[in-house]
Motif scaffolding. Structure first.
Motif, PDB file in Angstrom:
ATOM      1  N   ARG A   1      24.085 -62.783-105.439  1.00 43.63           N
ATOM      2  CA  ARG A   1      22.873 -63.432-104.956  1.00 43.63           C
ATOM      3  C   ARG A   1      22.641 -64.737-105.674  1.00 43.63           C
ATOM      4  N   GLN A   2      21.876 -65.584-104.991  1.00 39.29           N
ATOM      5  CA  GLN A   2      21.559 -66.885-105.586  1.00 39.29           C
ATOM      6  C   GLN A   2      20.498 -66.743-106.664  1.00 39.29           C
ATOM      7  N   GLY A   3      19.638 -65.775-106.535  1.00 43.42           N
ATOM      8  CA  GLY A   3      18.586 -65.533-107.532  1.00 43.42           C
ATOM      9  C   GLY A   3      17.876 -64.295-107.092  1.00 43.42           C
ATOM     10  N   GLY A   4      16.678 -64.022-107.595  1.00 48.00           N
ATOM     11  CA  GLY A   4      15.877 -62.936-107.038  1.00 48.00           C
ATOM     12  C   GLY A   4      16.176 -61.578-107.625  1.00 48.00           C
ATOM     13  N   ASP A   5      15.894 -60.530-106.789  1.00 48.56           N
ATOM     14  CA  ASP A   5      15.822 -59.170-107.309  1.00 48.56           C
ATOM     15  C   ASP A   5      17.177 -58.580-107.689  1.00 48.56           C
ATOM     16  N   ARG A   6      17.090 -57.456-108.346  1.00 47.19           N
ATOM     17  CA  ARG A   6      18.309 -56.793-108.807  1.00 47.19           C
ATOM     18  C   ARG A   6      18.932 -55.948-107.698  1.00 47.19           C
ATOM     19  N   ALA A   7      20.144 -55.537-107.955  1.00 46.32           N
ATOM     20  CA  ALA A   7      20.847 -54.676-106.994  1.00 46.32           C
ATOM     21  C   ALA A   7      20.141 -53.335-106.890  1.00 46.32           C
ATOM     22  N   PRO A   8      20.253 -52.648-105.721  1.00 48.02           N
ATOM     23  CA  PRO A   8      19.663 -51.313-105.598  1.00 48.02           C
ATOM     24  C   PRO A   8      20.379 -50.323-106.518  1.00 48.02           C
ATOM     25  N   GLY A   9      19.694 -49.242-106.841  1.00 42.61           N
ATOM     26  CA  GLY A   9      20.313 -48.205-107.676  1.00 42.61           C
ATOM     27  C   GLY A   9      21.494 -47.592-106.951  1.00 42.61           C
ATOM     28  N   PRO A  10      22.493 -47.168-107.701  1.00 39.69           N
ATOM     29  CA  PRO A  10      23.715 -46.679-107.047  1.00 39.69           C
ATOM     30  C   PRO A  10      23.603 -45.238-106.565  1.00 39.69           C
ATOM     31  N   VAL A  11      24.083 -44.976-105.365  1.00 41.44           N
ATOM     32  CA  VAL A  11      24.162 -43.623-104.809  1.00 41.44           C
ATOM     33  C   VAL A  11      25.564 -43.455-104.242  1.00 41.44           C
ATOM     34  N   PHE A  12      26.345 -42.564-104.820  1.00 40.89           N
ATOM     35  CA  PHE A  12      27.711 -42.342-104.329  1.00 40.89           C
ATOM     36  C   PHE A  12      27.966 -40.849-104.186  1.00 40.89           C
ATOM     37  N   ALA A  13      28.794 -40.504-103.192  1.00 41.83           N
ATOM     38  CA  ALA A  13      29.311 -39.135-103.137  1.00 41.83           C
ATOM     39  C   ALA A  13      30.473 -38.993-104.111  1.00 41.83           C
ATOM     40  N   THR A  14      31.211 -40.079-104.323  1.00 42.72           N
ATOM     41  CA  THR A  14      32.340 -40.058-105.252  1.00 42.72           C
ATOM     42  C   THR A  14      31.857 -39.701-106.649  1.00 42.72           C
ATOM     43  N   ARG A  15      32.532 -38.720-107.247  1.00 39.37           N
ATOM     44  CA  ARG A  15      32.154 -38.286-108.582  1.00 39.37           C
ATOM     45  C   ARG A  15      32.799 -39.206-109.619  1.00 39.37           C
ATOM     46  N   GLY A  16      32.066 -39.517-110.686  1.00 38.79           N
ATOM     47  CA  GLY A  16      32.629 -40.343-111.750  1.00 38.79           C
ATOM     48  C   GLY A  16      31.502 -40.980-112.534  1.00 38.79           C
TER      49      GLY A  16
ATOM     50  N   ASP B   1      32.126 -19.953 -94.948  1.00 39.34           N
ATOM     51  CA  ASP B   1      31.989 -20.989 -95.997  1.00 39.34           C
ATOM     52  C   ASP B   1      32.512 -22.328 -95.508  1.00 39.34           C
ATOM     53  N   LEU B   2      33.663 -22.266 -94.827  1.00 34.96           N
ATOM     54  CA  LEU B   2      34.288 -23.493 -94.327  1.00 34.96           C
ATOM     55  C   LEU B   2      33.308 -24.242 -93.428  1.00 34.96           C
ATOM     56  N   LEU B   3      32.738 -23.543 -92.456  1.00 31.99           N
ATOM     57  CA  LEU B   3      31.816 -24.194 -91.521  1.00 31.99           C
ATOM     58  C   LEU B   3      30.552 -24.663 -92.245  1.00 31.99           C
ATOM     59  N   GLY B   4      30.149 -23.923 -93.260  1.00 29.26           N
ATOM     60  CA  GLY B   4      28.978 -24.305 -94.054  1.00 29.26           C
ATOM     61  C   GLY B   4      29.191 -25.605 -94.818  1.00 29.26           C
ATOM     62  N   GLN B   5      30.463 -25.994 -94.990  1.00 28.22           N
ATOM     63  CA  GLN B   5      30.754 -27.217 -95.747  1.00 28.22           C
ATOM     64  C   GLN B   5      30.835 -28.469 -94.872  1.00 28.22           C
ATOM     65  N   LEU B   6      30.537 -28.303 -93.591  1.00 25.39           N
ATOM     66  CA  LEU B   6      30.520 -29.453 -92.685  1.00 25.39           C
ATOM     67  C   LEU B   6      29.690 -30.620 -93.257  1.00 25.39           C
ATOM     68  N   PRO B   7      28.505 -30.361 -93.815  1.00 21.86           N
ATOM     69  CA  PRO B   7      27.746 -31.483 -94.383  1.00 21.86           C
ATOM     70  C   PRO B   7      28.498 -32.221 -95.507  1.00 21.86           C
TER      71      PRO B   7
ATOM     72  N   VAL C   1      22.609 -36.564 -94.126  1.00 21.25           N
ATOM     73  CA  VAL C   1      23.259 -36.765 -95.438  1.00 21.25           C
ATOM     74  C   VAL C   1      23.583 -38.226 -95.737  1.00 21.25           C
ATOM     75  N   VAL C   2      23.713 -39.062 -94.701  1.00 22.88           N
ATOM     76  CA  VAL C   2      24.016 -40.480 -94.956  1.00 22.88           C
ATOM     77  C   VAL C   2      22.759 -41.328 -94.752  1.00 22.88           C
ATOM     78  N   VAL C   3      22.171 -41.248 -93.572  1.00 25.36           N
ATOM     79  CA  VAL C   3      21.038 -42.129 -93.263  1.00 25.36           C
ATOM     80  C   VAL C   3      19.813 -41.766 -94.110  1.00 25.36           C
ATOM     81  N   GLU C   4      19.505 -40.446 -94.164  1.00 26.60           N
ATOM     82  CA  GLU C   4      18.321 -40.029 -94.939  1.00 26.60           C
ATOM     83  C   GLU C   4      18.645 -39.748 -96.403  1.00 26.60           C
ATOM     84  N   GLY C   5      19.902 -39.638 -96.706  1.00 30.59           N
ATOM     85  CA  GLY C   5      20.304 -39.466 -98.104  1.00 30.59           C
ATOM     86  C   GLY C   5      20.032 -38.088 -98.676  1.00 30.59           C
ATOM     87  N   LEU C   6      19.934 -37.058 -97.819  1.00 36.12           N
ATOM     88  CA  LEU C   6      19.749 -35.699 -98.339  1.00 36.12           C
ATOM     89  C   LEU C   6      21.042 -35.205 -98.984  1.00 36.12           C
ATOM     90  N   PRO C   7      20.942 -34.454-100.066  1.00 33.85           N
ATOM     91  CA  PRO C   7      22.159 -33.871-100.652  1.00 33.85           C
ATOM     92  C   PRO C   7      22.780 -32.890 -99.654  1.00 33.85           C
TER      93      PRO C   7
END
Ligand code: IOT
Ligand code: MG
Ligand code: MG
Length: 510
Positions: free
Chosen positions: A17-32, A302-308, A483-489
């Protein structure tokens, strides 16, 4: 190079950015672990949050007024190093790409064979690049004065809330469902953005061949064996890799080549369900190669339950792709080892038309041309799938050199003597048992019973037979919105709820 289990970084969120606010807080599915990086350049501030594996500094490079972050890794380092003066500072993949940018500008990305997403800032420009296959998905939210980019959609969603930055349209780029302003950087593309205006100019850095090559049987099989061997070797990273093994020709070929480049026994892993498995077929290969082999059985419920989890990781809304990725998601989630480097046979069926069970050459080549023109945006190769459990996965058949060889082979080499994927089977025939070489194709969604179990779940909820495929598509979109748009776990989202909602909705519109 040193042995690395994981690349230095496996994801990022950047804000230029040229100036202004900070980056949004990070949200990732990737573990690390997360590491923040801030680079003050002459005309812009470049902030990044990296998802890393212990040495985040290796994923960042800075020289003069240019800064770069790289998630993922390169497979043609040796070749690339010959392009730079000896003694160049190019010990890490990020430094190597930065040095090449200094010589070739954005054309540097045309040189790379790798599995990566990259973001660079220089002057008033931001460059966002995917590998040839877009195998590490990359998304951007560009606005005047600020460009955001991330390897997962969910990392950008918070920035679209409240007063959304108008979000510039990005030429040629796919919009993300229900996330205004966010676009996916196309496969094999570098976007050249102007941070002052948020405008983007795309340049393609790779495209699948449309022409077809005529080779003798011996030349074709020899080239396939050698090229695939190089791709596998480049991906082992000097460690003992784990190959996810179905016992089909694709993964068995990878396992055989990996075994040849591993000191000591290779690790192999197969998954099955209480409905179906390919355990016997995989065991034949594991025994032949002397690998240290494991089997994981996942109950179908269990397999089908992991669709999310599959949707959360892949951020894909394609129901067929999700059926391929769901059993693999379950496999990776059950893999409790410390971080592993995983090799798969994924993707071999695309350039070879293995999925189509088509023996007529015109139809076979139509399938190859269609599939190579439509893979982008499906996210089937995403590293996040195994990344949710902290593992790194990589797919030798989608190595750039392997694709540049396989795609253009004339169709008669792909289907020959009544056999599908003939050229690959022939190339691997000396390394594998005969029964493996001739084993008919079985998709992961079939071998695990995923397709039939998912269909049954919908029919039990009252969805008529003829609507099952459409209902699957609606269920996947429903889950994506949670899980993506609303960000629910994903652990708080229920497959059964989504299925019942969709079934009820279909009943209403009857
Ligand atoms: P399939 O080729 O059966 O499986 C893909 C990879 O997943 C295998 O090579 C193997 O590494 C791993 N795998 C499969 N089954 C198991 C198992 N039971 N246990 C452990 N690992 C396993 C679908 C398919 O047929 O998968 N994928 C196609 C392409 C999809 C079409 N995409 C497209 N048109 N864009 C593929 O080429 O992989
Ligand atoms: Mg396959
Ligand atoms: Mg298979």
């Amino acid at each position: 190079m040193m042995a690395h289990t994981l690349p230095a970084a496996t994801g990022f969120l950047v804000s230029a950015r040229q100036g202004g606010d900070r980056a949004p807080g990070p949200v990732f599915a990737t573990r690390g672990a997360h590491e923040s990086v801030a680079e003050a350049l002459r005309n812009q501030t470049f902030d990044a949050v990296l998802v890393h594996s212990g040495s985040p500094g290796d994923a960042v490079a800075r020289a003069g007024d240019t800064a770069l972050v790289l998630a993922g890794e390169l497979y043609n380092r040796e070749e690339l190093l010959t392009l730079l003066p000896s003694g160049s500072d190019a010990g890490t993949d990020a430094q190597l790409v930065l040095a090449l940018l200094g010589v070739y500008d954005l054309h540097a990305f045309r040189l790379l064979n790798g599995r990566f997403a990259a973001a660079a800032a220089l002057g008033d420009r931001v460059l966002l690049a995917t590998d040839h296959a877009g195998s590490v998905p990359l998304y951007t939210l560009p606005a005047p004065g600020r460009v955001l980019a991330a390897t997962e959609i969910k990392a950008l969603v918070p920035a679209t809330a409240g007063t959304p930055p108008a979000g510039r349209p990005v030429a040629d780029a796919r919009r993300v469902r229900r996330v205004p302003g966010v676009h996916q950087v196309p496969a094999g593309t570098v976007l050249d953005l102007d941070v002052r205006t948020g405008t983007a100019v795309p340049s393609r850095t790779w495209a699948p061949a449309l022409s077809r090559r005529v080779l003798s049987e011996a030349d074709a099989t020899d080239a396939v064996r050698r090229t695939l061997e190089r791709a596998v070797k480049a991906r082992t990273g000097g460690t003992t890799p784990l190959v996810v093994l179905s016992g089909g020709i694709d993964s068995s070929g990878v396992a055989a080549l990996a075994a040849a480049h591993t000191d000591g026994p290779l690790d192999t892993l197969s998954m099955g369900t209480d409905t179906a498995d390919e355990f016997a077929e995989a065991r034949v290969v594991a025994t032949h190669l002397g690998s240290s082999h494991r089997e994981i059985t996942v109950p179908t419920a269990d397999l089908l339950g992991q669709l999310p989890y599959a949707v959360w990781a892949s951020e894909s809304v394609d129901p067929d792709i999700i059926e391929y990725l769901l059993p693999l998601t379950a496999l990776y989630r059950a893999l409790d080892d410390p971080a592993r480097r995983i090799l798969t046979g994924y993707g071999a069926d695309i350039p070879l038309a293995g999925m189509h069970r088509e023996d007529r050459l015109p139809q076979l080549d139509t399938a190859v041309a269609f599939d190579m023109a439509t893979f982008d945006g499906l996210n089937e190769m995403t590293p996040v799938l195994s990344g949710i459990q902290g593992h790194w996965s990589t797919h030798p058949y989608w190595d750039r050199d392997v694709l540049d060889l396989l795609v253009p082979l004339e169709a008669g080499l792909k289907r020959r003597y009544g056999r599908d994927k003939w050229v690959l089977r022939e190339a691997m025939s000396a390394l594998l048992p005969q029964e493996t070489v001739t084993r008919p194709k079985l998709g992961v969604h079939e071998g695990s019973g995923t397709t039939s179990s998912f269909s049954l779940l919908l029919m039990d909820a009252g969805v008529p037979d003829a609507d099952v495929h459409r209902a699957k598509s609606l269920v996947v979109k429903e889950i994506f919105d949670r899980v993506v748009v609303e960000g629910l776990p994903p652990g708080l989202v229920s497959t059964a709820d989504a299925v019942h909602q969709v079934a009820a909705r279909l009943k209403e519109t009857e």
